[in-house]
Design a protein around this motif. Structure first.
Motif, PDB file in Angstrom:
ATOM      1  N   GLY A  62       4.293   1.770 -13.864  1.00 21.83           N
ATOM      2  CA  GLY A  62       4.738   1.537 -12.624  1.00 21.83           C
ATOM      3  C   GLY A  62       3.777   1.540 -11.439  1.00 21.83           C
ATOM      4  O   GLY A  62       2.726   1.413 -11.533  1.00 21.83           O
ATOM      5  N   HIS A  63       4.549   0.817 -10.515  1.00 18.83           N
ATOM      6  CA  HIS A  63       3.758   0.598  -9.226  1.00 18.83           C
ATOM      7  C   HIS A  63       3.400   1.930  -8.374  1.00 18.83           C
ATOM      8  O   HIS A  63       4.600   2.457  -8.278  1.00 18.83           O
ATOM      9  N   SER A  64       2.364   2.082  -8.055  1.00 21.58           N
ATOM     10  CA  SER A  64       2.223   3.356  -7.172  1.00 21.58           C
ATOM     11  C   SER A  64       3.024   3.540  -5.871  1.00 21.58           C
ATOM     12  O   SER A  64       3.422   4.630  -5.373  1.00 21.58           O
ATOM     13  N   GLY A  65       3.381   2.353  -5.657  1.00 20.43           N
ATOM     14  CA  GLY A  65       4.300   2.171  -4.063  1.00 20.43           C
ATOM     15  C   GLY A  65       5.759   2.145  -4.378  1.00 20.43           C
ATOM     16  O   GLY A  65       6.503   1.917  -3.218  1.00 20.43           O
ATOM     17  N   SER A  66       6.089   2.028  -5.687  1.00 18.83           N
ATOM     18  CA  SER A  66       7.540   1.981  -5.935  1.00 18.83           C
ATOM     19  C   SER A  66       8.467   3.192  -5.487  1.00 18.83           C
ATOM     20  O   SER A  66       7.925   4.284  -5.339  1.00 18.83           O
ATOM     21  N   SER A  67       9.650   2.801  -5.023  1.00 19.88           N
ATOM     22  CA  SER A  67      10.631   3.804  -4.820  1.00 19.88           C
ATOM     23  C   SER A  67      10.793   4.835  -5.951  1.00 19.88           C
ATOM     24  O   SER A  67      11.590   5.713  -5.940  1.00 19.88           O
ATOM     25  N   ARG A  68      10.985   4.111  -7.159  1.00 24.30           N
ATOM     26  CA  ARG A  68      11.263   5.071  -8.313  1.00 24.30           C
ATOM     27  C   ARG A  68       9.855   5.961  -8.715  1.00 24.30           C
ATOM     28  O   ARG A  68       8.814   5.515  -8.881  1.00 24.30           O
ATOM     29  N   THR A  69      10.322   7.245  -8.951  1.00 20.14           N
ATOM     30  CA  THR A  69       9.432   8.073  -9.353  1.00 20.14           C
ATOM     31  C   THR A  69       8.856   8.121 -10.781  1.00 20.14           C
ATOM     32  O   THR A  69       9.799   8.122 -11.601  1.00 20.14           O
TER      33      THR A  69
ATOM     34  N   SER B  84      -3.216   0.739  -7.588  1.00 19.90           N
ATOM     35  CA  SER B  84      -1.714   0.453  -7.437  1.00 19.90           C
ATOM     36  C   SER B  84      -0.949   0.577  -8.703  1.00 19.90           C
ATOM     37  O   SER B  84       0.366   0.600  -8.566  1.00 19.90           O
TER      38      SER B  84
END
Length: 329
Positions: A136-143, A190
């Motif tokens: 995943g992306h480190s800045g995503s809203s998904r944990t 990221s």
């Protein structure tokens, strides 16, 4: 190099390595690592102690005994391993796999140090563990619990794993030990990685062998997968297993070397080593081995390696006497 005796008997092997550990930071040495000179009675340079002196000494012992081969029982081989410091032991493996070579009844390995003879050592079980997770992306809203985080939890579980202590009744004085030795996963900033790889090194004992080590690691990995479920189970890939070993003082070739040292007026302790050595490889082939007993040294595998030459005649005499004891000379 081989000497075939004129009478029936067992074959014995003298083993020394002729490759060396890396130099490390050459600027930290007070003399060039490859100088090979003698200063104030010390042979200086990488490999002087481990184990160029032993290699030369064993060749001279074989040369000295060759003219008297008809009076000896069995035979003697000198093995110079050029793949020892890598841990591959290619020379020893090639020797043992050579169908034309006589299988030794025991091996004496020429590591340095006059105070101790290593008559045993912990074994090992090694594996690579691969921990998976969704990327995943480190800045995503998904944990996302990434592979590095899952692997870190696994390290904590492994560090907390309960291992048995030393079993005094077995005569083996050391307990097992588990270490996480490498940890690789992710790149950049990221991306939360989907994979992390760990190397696990378990030092085994007669009471906690390779099967016990693998069982413990698999159980701990299953606990990780239960605590922090991933997209697939943690993978465990065994890569090496060597048995522990220990010879009694009256077993050969330990007895011959200890008797010869005592005959030279030396008090030599027997030791069970924590690290593994080529003796473990030989133990896996049911070949008894001892390691150590050589000249005093400094800087082994470190800076300014050097070996003291004044004691070389005594060390030579002890090995010479030990070989004659084994071969009935």
């Amino acid at each position: 190099m081989e000497i075939r005796g004129g009478r029936p008997g067992s074959w014995w092997t003298l083993d020394a390595c002729v490759d060396t550990a890396p130099y490390g930071d050459e600027s930290a040495w007070s003399f060039p690592p490859g100088c090979g000179d003698v200063v104030d009675g010390w042979l200086r340079g990488r490999g002087s102690a481990d184990s160029k002196l032993a290699a030369a000494m064993f060749c001279h012992i074989a040369a000295d005994l060759a003219p008297h081969a008809d009076t000896l029982h069995g035979g003697l081989a000198v093995l110079l391993d050029v793949d020892e410091h890598t841990g591959g032991f290619g020379g020893a493996r090639a020797y043992l796999s050579d169908e034309s070579a006589v299988r030794p009844a025991g091996v004496m390995i020429g590591y340095p140090g006059m105070d101790e003879v290593v008559v045993g050592g912990r074994g090992l079980w090694r594996a690579t563990l691969t921990v998976h997770a969704p990327s995943g992306h480190s800045g995503s809203s998904r944990t996302v619990v990434g592979a590095v985080s899952r692997a870190a939890h696994l390290v904590r579980l492994l560090d907390a794993a309960e291992l048995p202590g030393a079993d005094a009744s077995s005569g083996f004085p050391l307990p097992p030990k588990l270490s996480v030795t490498t940890f690789h996963g992710g790149e950049g900033y990221s991306v939360v990685p989907d994979r992390c790889d760990l190397n696990i090194d378990v030092r085994t004992t007669p009471g906690f062998g390779a099967h016990d080590a693998e069982t413990l690691v698999r159980r701990t990995a299953a606990q990780l997968d239960a605590d922090l479920p991933g997209p697939r189970p943690t993978e465990i890939t065994p890569v090496a297993a060597w048995p522990p070993f220990r010879l009694a003082d009256d077993e050969q070739p330990a007895a011959a070397l200890l008797t010869a040292a005592a005959g030279a007026g030396l008090t030599v302790r027997t030791k069970t080593a924590g690290p593994s050595n080529i003796g473990n490889l030989l133990a896996g082939e049911d070949i008894p081995a001892v390691a150590g007993f050589g000249v005093p040294y400094e800087g082994l595998h470190g800076i300014d390696e050097r070996a003291h030459l004044a004691e070389l005649p005594t060390v030579y005499a002890v090995y010479h006497r030990a070989v004659l004891g084994l071969m009935g000379g």
